[in-house]
Design an enzyme around this catalytic site. Structure first.
Site, PDB file in Angstrom:
ATOM      1  N   GLY A 123       3.633  15.003   2.461  1.00 48.06           N
ATOM      2  CA  GLY A 123       4.731  15.335   3.361  1.00 48.06           C
ATOM      3  C   GLY A 123       5.968  15.382   2.492  1.00 48.06           C
ATOM      4  O   GLY A 123       6.114  14.561   1.586  1.00 48.06           O
ATOM      5  N   GLY A 143       0.548   9.972  -0.298  1.00 46.21           N
ATOM      6  CA  GLY A 143      -0.045  10.533  -1.513  1.00 46.21           C
ATOM      7  C   GLY A 143       0.682  10.072  -2.758  1.00 46.21           C
ATOM      8  O   GLY A 143       0.296  10.405  -3.880  1.00 46.21           O
ATOM      9  N   THR A 144       1.733   9.283  -2.555  1.00 46.27           N
ATOM     10  CA  THR A 144       2.583   8.885  -3.678  1.00 46.27           C
ATOM     11  C   THR A 144       2.083   7.633  -4.380  1.00 46.27           C
ATOM     12  O   THR A 144       2.499   7.353  -5.487  1.00 46.27           O
ATOM     13  CB  THR A 144       3.997   8.614  -3.161  1.00 46.27           C
ATOM     14  OG1 THR A 144       3.900   7.689  -2.077  1.00 46.27           O
ATOM     15  CG2 THR A 144       4.654   9.886  -2.668  1.00 46.27           C
ATOM     16  N   ARG A 169      13.122  -0.481 -12.909  1.00 46.55           N
ATOM     17  CA  ARG A 169      11.784  -0.843 -13.358  1.00 46.55           C
ATOM     18  C   ARG A 169      10.767   0.046 -12.663  1.00 46.55           C
ATOM     19  O   ARG A 169      10.838   0.234 -11.446  1.00 46.55           O
ATOM     20  CB  ARG A 169      11.541  -2.314 -12.968  1.00 46.55           C
ATOM     21  CG  ARG A 169      10.262  -2.902 -13.461  1.00 46.55           C
ATOM     22  CD  ARG A 169      10.507  -3.695 -14.729  1.00 46.55           C
ATOM     23  NE  ARG A 169       9.269  -4.067 -15.380  1.00 46.55           N
ATOM     24  CZ  ARG A 169       8.584  -5.178 -15.113  1.00 46.55           C
ATOM     25  NH1 ARG A 169       9.028  -6.015 -14.199  1.00 46.55           N
ATOM     26  NH2 ARG A 169       7.465  -5.456 -15.761  1.00 46.55           N
ATOM     27  N   ILE A 170       9.833   0.584 -13.421  1.00 46.35           N
ATOM     28  CA  ILE A 170       8.797   1.431 -12.826  1.00 46.35           C
ATOM     29  C   ILE A 170       7.565   0.559 -12.583  1.00 46.35           C
ATOM     30  O   ILE A 170       6.958   0.051 -13.530  1.00 46.35           O
ATOM     31  CB  ILE A 170       8.456   2.620 -13.755  1.00 46.35           C
ATOM     32  CG1 ILE A 170       9.721   3.416 -14.118  1.00 46.35           C
ATOM     33  CG2 ILE A 170       7.414   3.525 -13.089  1.00 46.35           C
ATOM     34  CD1 ILE A 170      10.459   4.023 -12.943  1.00 46.35           C
ATOM     35  N   PRO A 225       3.831   3.173 -13.765  1.00 46.93           N
ATOM     36  CA  PRO A 225       4.273   4.359 -14.520  1.00 46.93           C
ATOM     37  C   PRO A 225       3.348   5.561 -14.359  1.00 46.93           C
ATOM     38  O   PRO A 225       3.817   6.697 -14.367  1.00 46.93           O
ATOM     39  CB  PRO A 225       4.276   3.869 -15.980  1.00 46.93           C
ATOM     40  CG  PRO A 225       4.372   2.377 -15.884  1.00 46.93           C
ATOM     41  CD  PRO A 225       3.679   1.985 -14.608  1.00 46.93           C
ATOM     42  N   GLY A 245      13.886   4.189  -6.551  1.00 50.29           N
ATOM     43  CA  GLY A 245      12.903   5.188  -6.121  1.00 50.29           C
ATOM     44  C   GLY A 245      12.722   6.321  -7.119  1.00 50.29           C
ATOM     45  O   GLY A 245      13.593   6.601  -7.935  1.00 50.29           O
ATOM     46  N   GLY A 281      10.655   9.312  -5.913  1.00 53.12           N
ATOM     47  CA  GLY A 281      10.004  10.430  -5.229  1.00 53.12           C
ATOM     48  C   GLY A 281      10.771  11.733  -5.308  1.00 53.12           C
ATOM     49  O   GLY A 281      10.196  12.808  -5.339  1.00 53.12           O
ATOM     50  N   GLU A 282      12.084  11.638  -5.310  1.00 54.94           N
ATOM     51  CA  GLU A 282      12.879  12.852  -5.117  1.00 54.94           C
ATOM     52  C   GLU A 282      13.720  13.268  -6.313  1.00 54.94           C
ATOM     53  O   GLU A 282      14.011  14.445  -6.509  1.00 54.94           O
ATOM     54  CB  GLU A 282      13.770  12.658  -3.878  1.00 54.94           C
ATOM     55  CG  GLU A 282      12.904  12.665  -2.634  1.00 54.94           C
ATOM     56  CD  GLU A 282      13.577  12.086  -1.409  1.00 54.94           C
ATOM     57  OE1 GLU A 282      13.945  12.855  -0.530  1.00 54.94           O
ATOM     58  OE2 GLU A 282      13.720  10.851  -1.328  1.00 54.94           O
TER      59      GLU A 282
END
Ligand code: MOS
Length: 752
Positions: free
Chosen positions: A249, A477-478, A641-642, A645, A715, A717-718
């Site tokens: 989405g 799905g992330t 911080r990831i 990764p 974040g 995602g974008e």
């Protein structure tokens, strides 16, 4: 006897972690919305208006009703009551199209639902929907692409609340622009883009008495519950929304659309479960799109490249009834240092369905314009575009007048330039060649907001050494299943394969939408506090319950570390795994609940919280055959911080792929005659596919941002979609000499 369990020696945080739900997906066990089957389930198919402006004069359902296997044809006269919904505190009750289905007989956009066929099979429902005949009184639709701002007052109502059209202001931008020795004044256009996740929208509705269960492909089950409860006049606890797996989405699934109450109303009418799956074509009508924008950017600067004035005035298209706000100026006030600034917006109503958030809403089209303008300024001044940005790096957020929680854009630019080999760039157009092709190099910066939504979670420690963590968020799905498992594992010491994750169900503790790149940051403190609470329950049990190896101790004499309980004074040598403590006390489990508040839009924030990054892009251009390709991208992201990764790089790579689409391919065109989206299929709406995607190198900086949460994660995602189109269009300019200011870049733009 207590024994040593294999404690987890390395923290799962910050390690490449393959998705824990991967095996379920590749083996077909993951259940998406349309994979849930129910006895007696019927199928629904909407009838879509074939005009974009006008009125229904007559709706003839008689032929459809007579078809064998048809159970109902719903329309305005027989659908039953559906109420309007309204926005509620805590980011709830949001939807982008408030008008319930069939509320009136006016058509405002092509594809608006006018009836619904319900039948025994999908095929019959489709045939019956096709057999419904509507007669309209038509007016010419307004789908004009040139945007002039409507005559709105300064304060306008948007889907999320009121907004001033004078969005940000400081100094005297007009005077500073007028007297600036160097000026740039350009308008940039981004088209309507349509979300095309692989899984189309789908809703299955089931009533049992006055409780309603909806299986839906949703990015936000809690908000969805609240909207549907309002629409059917039910208490929240009578509505349950389930989204176990979502076939992606991009913002279209954030908030419920009109087909959702339609499925519920149909199920109510026929007394059976009803499934409604939108066709790919319908994805272009009533489930949102990124609105077209037209953005004028004016920059005044010194000949050395110091910014004096920045004005960003943008207009976006909106639908007739709704008020999605495309916040193109979100990043403008703080990206660069500039003493005089103004950001304003206007809106232009069109006979098109409601706009919606689409990956990086606002800032993505916005940063295309502002970063493209910075590249044009660099070109005009003959200054390297990296240097221009470094020269104008702000010390604080000059819009909010607050320090940044953490901003390392300069390090991103330096690392990106080094990894890309930017120093080898020769600025003259067409001056770089490889394998007989002309190369173009371009770059841009990017940023995206960082904040938390309110979130709650619970966590159980169980007697078999396993852990269950639960939160009503979603995995679109992330990698949210995996993130929740990593967080639970980090706190409890249970290995990942002993962590069960429950999400995608509104009956779980309220969780965040999978949106705004905020899901991960929001669940960190909720899960951590749930784990802390479960651990204190465990220590209380260990100290007080007969059978426990620690009975008679005070809870505060005990410690929990790496999945084990021990007496602080004795150290870990005599530790007992938590599962064994529970077994000794005959408990199956202890549960802890946790919650953390929202920081989103906090008026008392002490810091400006954002992620930053940059893209370096290479294109190849073959003028003889007019072939343009993106051949290489290096992206550097500073997102704190990831946590994972591996999944993080996937997110940024996916966003860059979408950015290639945004720069070169994607646009939705509306037919001026009937207002229909013309290219409403995957054959005609072109997105970047494997063959369009070059090697994409992603680097993360590692500066944990503890203002956001304990882990320091912002974040991802974008942000990867912000700025990339500006980097690519500047690479195109470098290769071809043609500056395109209307996306997508078309081959015909590049032919002389
Ligand atoms: Mo994203 S547009 O917040 O789903």
């Amino acid at each position: 006897m207590p024994s040593m369990q294999d404690p987890q020696t390395v923290s799962p945080i910050g390690r490449d972690t393959p998705r824990i739900d991967g095996p379920r997906k590749v083996s077909g066990q993951a259940q998406y919305t349309s994979d849930f089957h129910f006895p007696g389930m019927l199928y629904a198919m909407p009838v879509c208006a074939t005009i974009a402006n006008g009125k229904i004069v007559r709706l003839d359902t008689s032929a459809a009703e007579k078809m064998p296997g048809v159970r109902a044809i719903l329309h305005r006269e027989n659908i039953g009551k559906i109420f309007r919904s309204t926005v509620q505190p805590n980011f709830e009750g949001i939807c982008e199209e408030r008008r319930p289905p069939f509320e009136d007989d006016i058509i405002r956009y092509y594809g608006q639902y006018i009836a619904l066929a319900v039948a025994d099979t999908f095929e019959t429902a489709k045939a019956a929907a096709d057999a419904v005949h509507a007669t309209y009184s038509k007016e010419k639709p307004n789908v004009e692409t040139h945007l002039e701002a409507d005559d709105d007052s300064d304060l306008v109502l948007t889907s999320f609340g009121p907004r001033h059209r004078l969005d940000s202001h400081r100094g005297d931008p007009d005077a500073a622009f007028a007297s600036a020795p160097v000026k740039l004044d350009q308008t940039y256009v981004t088209p309507s883009e349509t979300h095309n996740p692989m899984e189309t929208h789908a809703t299955t509705a089931i009533w049992e008495g006055s409780t309603l269960t909806l299986y839906d492909s949703s990015q936000g089950v809690v908000n969805y519950r609240s909207v549907l409860a309002q629409m059917f006049g039910l208490p929240n606890e009578n509505v349950r929304v389930i989204a176990k797996f979502v076939g992606s989405g991009f913002g279209d699934k954030l908030f419920p659309w009109t087909h959702c109450p339609l499925a519920a109303a149909a199920a109510r009418q026929v007394g059976r479960p009803v499934r409604l799956v939108l066709s790919r074509k319908m994805m272009f009508f009533g489930v949102g799109h990124r609105p077209r924008t037209q953005q004028r950017v004016r920059i005044g600067a010194t000949p050395e490249g110091k910014l004096l004035s920045l004005q960003h005035d943008y207009i976006y298209q909106r639908s007739i009834l709704d008020a999605h706000h495309e916040d193109c100026g979100e990043a403008t006030p703080f990206t660069d240092s500039v003493p005089n600034l103004r950001v304003t917006f206007g809106r232009a109503q069109r006979n098109i369905g409601a706009g919606a958030d689409m990956r990086g809403p606002g800032a993505v089209p916005g940063m295309y314009a502002t970063e493209a303008a910075m590249n044009e300024l660099a070109f005009q001044l003959k200054i390297d575009p990296v240097k221009l940005r470094l020269m104008n790096e702000p010390k604080i957020d000059e819009g909010l007048k607050l320090p940044f929680s953490s901003r390392h854009l300069a390090e991103c630019l330096q690392l990106g330039a080094e990894k890309f080999g930017w120093a080898k760039r020769t600025p003259a157009v067409g001056s770089m060649k490889r394998d007989g092709m002309t190369l173009g190099w371009g770059m841009a910066g990017c940023t995206w907001l960082a904040a938390r939504f309110g979130a709650a979670a619970n966590l159980q420690l169980r007697d078999d050494g396993s852990v269950r963590v639960a939160c009503a968020t979603q995995d679109i799905g992330t990698g949210t299943y995996t993130i929740l498992a990593q967080l639970a594992s980090e706190k409890t010491g249970a290995p990942l394969d002993k962590v069960e994750v429950a999400l995608g169900d509104s009956s779980l503790p309220d969780g965040p939408i999978s949106g705004g790149s905020m899901a991960t940051g929001s669940v960190v403190p909720a899960v951590f506090s749930a784990a802390d609470s479960a651990i204190s329950s465990l220590l209380m049990v260990a100290a007080t319950t007969p059978g426990s190896p620690f009975v008679g101790r005070k809870p505060d004499e005990l410690a929990f570390e790496k999945g084990t309980v021990f007496i602080k004074a004795d150290g870990r040598a005599k530790c007992v795994p938590f599962g064994e403590v529970l077994q000794h006390t005959k408990l199956r489990l202890v549960t802890g609940a946790g919650r953390a508040d929202s920081t989103f839009g906090d008026p008392k924030a002490k810091f400006s919280t954002h992620s930053f990054g940059c893209h370096f892009a290479e294109v190849t251009w073959e003028p003889e055959i007019a072939r343009l390709r993106v051949s290489r991208v290096v992206t550097v992201i500073d997102a704190g911080r990831i946590i994972n990764p591996l999944a993080g790089r996937n997110q940024i790579q996916g966003a860059v792929v979408m950015g290639i689409g945004m720069a070169l391919l994607e646009h939705t065109s509306y037919d001026p005659q009937n207002g229909a989206p013309i290219n409403s299929s995957m054959a005609d709406y072109i997105v970047a596919v494997n063959a369009d995607v070059p090697p994409i190198e992603v680097h993360f900086l590692d500066f944990p941002d503890k203002v956001l949460n304990e882990v320091g994660a912002r974040g991802i995602g974008e942000i990867g979609l912000a700025g990339i189109a500006a980097a690519i269009t500047d690479a195109v300019r470098h290769a071809t000499g043609v500056r395109v200011r209307e996306l997508p870049v078309k081959i015909e733009d590049l032919l002389d």
